[in-house]
Design a protein around this motif. Structure first.
Motif: not given
Length: 305
Positions: A200-201, A244, A248-249
């Motif tokens: 995420t980062y 993402l 991922v999200l």
């Protein structure tokens, strides 16, 4: 120590870093055979460094004798083809015991996890890090996270004092603090992104000068994790955004439903893809039936693409 630092630094910057889970049987005993098979499977996908008995590996639940077995098994399975960094933590006395056990087991370096439970003044954390560095010939990587956060002044003093302080892993997410630390320390240490589910980062950290990170997702979707990592490195923003949005999200939405799921969901995902690592140990809990089904549906969708 300079040669050791150079080799590990080159490995850290050479590819994606992985944190394997620690395998347990249904009675919570350490499943060494399952763990060895998992490490061997992960190695086939080419991680550049393997972090054994870290946070994802449930370091906090391991007995000292088990811990040494875990590190030794990881070192044996990798055959020194990649560095094995061993998790280390608790108060200073126990952390020193773990550091010495990791050294006996053949680890290449230590990841010094946040100290146990209590908040502490920065000078106390500095003394704790010093005690561990003095106790071992291994390189030490500081994990700035939670209740154990050091700033540029403390880190500078520690680097001046201890040649074997070689790395800095950030789990705080404060880009200004990270920039101040990097400005002060320069290339004296290497830097690793270590936010929970760091994918995420990953893009903003790369923009801030910290390109490499450790991936828990690598445990169960190694090809996805590697493809995502490579997209971050080449600044392929469309692929990163798709990764993402599509996995991922939604994965984070499930992870955030219960405390401790950051570890539990990794083992649950391994079960979903047919590579069970057994249960998590209390006080962590396994996923509920509903959460498990939602995770299974998500994994089925991403693997069909």
């Amino acid at each position: 120590m300079v040669d050791s630092f150079s080799r590990l630094s080159a490995s850290v910057h050479g590819g994606l870093l992985t944190f394997p889970v620690t395998h347990f049987r249904e009675d919570y005993s350490f499943d060494e055979g399952g763990y060895r098979r998992h490490v061997d499977w992960l190695f086939n996908f080419g991680p550049s460094v393997l972090f054994a008995a870290g946070g994802t590996g449930e370091f906090f639940s391991l007995q000292p004798t088990e811990y040494e077995d875990v590190i030794r098994a990881a070192v044996s399975e990798t055959g020194n083809r990649v560095p094995v960094v061993a998790g280390c933590g608790y108060g200073s006395a126990l952390a020193i015991e773990f550091a010495r056990a990791a050294e006996r087991a053949g680890a290449s370096a230590l990841l010094l996890l946040p100290h146990y439970l209590i908040g502490a003044e920065e000078r106390g954390i500095e003394a704790h890090v010093s005690a561990v560095c003095r106790s071992t010939g291994l390189g030490v990587i500081i994990y700035n996270r939670d209740n154990s956060i050091l700033g540029p002044d403390s880190l500078t003093r520690l680097c001046d004092r201890h040649e074997n302080l070689i790395g800095f892993k950030d789990g705080v997410g404060d880009i200004e603090l990270l920039a101040r630390i990097r400005s002060r320390l320069g290339n004296r240490v290497f830097y690793i992104g270590g936010m929970p589910t760091h994918e995420t980062y990953a893009a903003p950290y790369k923009a801030a000068g910290v390109a490499n990170y450790s991936s828990a997702i690598f445990n169960f979707l190694p090809r996805f994790a590697l493809d995502f990592y490579r997209a971050v490195q080449r600044e392929d923003h469309l692929t990163v955004e798709n990764g993402l949005r599509e996995f991922v999200l939604p994965y984070l939405e499930i992870r955030n439903r219960r405390k401790g799921y950051a570890v539990s969901i990794v083992k649950a995902a391994l079960a979903c893809v047919g590579r069970s690592a057994g249960p998590v140990r209390p006080p962590l809990i396994d996923l509920t039936d509903r959460d498990m089904q939602d995770l299974r549906d998500l994994l089925d969708a991403v693997q069909l693409q």
